[in-house]
Write a protein that holds these residues in place. Sequence first.
Motif, PDB file in Angstrom:
ATOM      1  N   PHE A  24       0.825  -1.212   0.000  1.00  0.00           N
ATOM      2  CA  PHE A  24       0.000   0.000   0.000  1.00  0.00           C
ATOM      3  C   PHE A  24       0.860   1.263   0.000  1.00  0.00           C
ATOM      4  CE2 PHE A  24      -3.620  -2.624   1.739  1.00  0.00           C
ATOM      5  CZ  PHE A  24      -4.444  -2.450   0.631  1.00  0.00           C
ATOM      6  N   ALA A  30      -5.785  -2.400  -3.772  1.00  0.00           N
ATOM      7  CA  ALA A  30      -6.175  -3.456  -2.830  1.00  0.00           C
ATOM      8  C   ALA A  30      -6.069  -4.849  -3.444  1.00  0.00           C
ATOM      9  CB  ALA A  30      -7.592  -3.201  -2.323  1.00  0.00           C
ATOM     10  N   SER A  34      -3.512  -7.688  -2.014  1.00  0.00           N
ATOM     11  CA  SER A  34      -3.965  -8.989  -1.506  1.00  0.00           C
ATOM     12  C   SER A  34      -3.153 -10.131  -2.117  1.00  0.00           C
ATOM     13  CB  SER A  34      -5.457  -9.196  -1.747  1.00  0.00           C
ATOM     14  OG  SER A  34      -5.740  -9.333  -3.116  1.00  0.00           O
TER      15      SER A  34
END
Length: 113
Positions: A24, A30, A34
Motif C-alpha cells: 500500500f 487493494a 492482496s
Amino acid sequence: MYMLVAGSREAVSQARRWATDVAFRTGLDAELASVVELLTGELVADAVLFGDGDIGVHANRLDGQFIVSVTDASNDLPGARAGRVVQRLANQWGADRNYPTGKTVWASISTDE
C-alpha cells in the motif's frame, strides 16, 4: 524494504501484515496488495515449516514489478505445495541457494506501470 522475523508460526501473520503495508505504501491497489499478502504468506510459511532459523523478508516495488523474497538458513528448496500456489499467483518466481548455507525464494507480480 526488509524485516527479520523469528522462524515461528507468528512469522507468517507478521510478514503478511508487513508486506501488505509495504504494498500500500508503494501505491499498489487493494487487489494487488492482496496478492502480495498471499504470496508472502506462502513463502514465509514454507520457510517456517521447512527452513531453519530466522527468516528475512524483502518487499519492494521496482521497474513495474513488486517483488517479495524470503531468506532462511536451510538449503532445502521450497515444498511442492508452496511452489504450486506461488506459481499460480506470481508472474515469475524462483529460488536461489546462498552459499555456504541458506536459500532465497522470490516471487514477483506485475504492477502494470
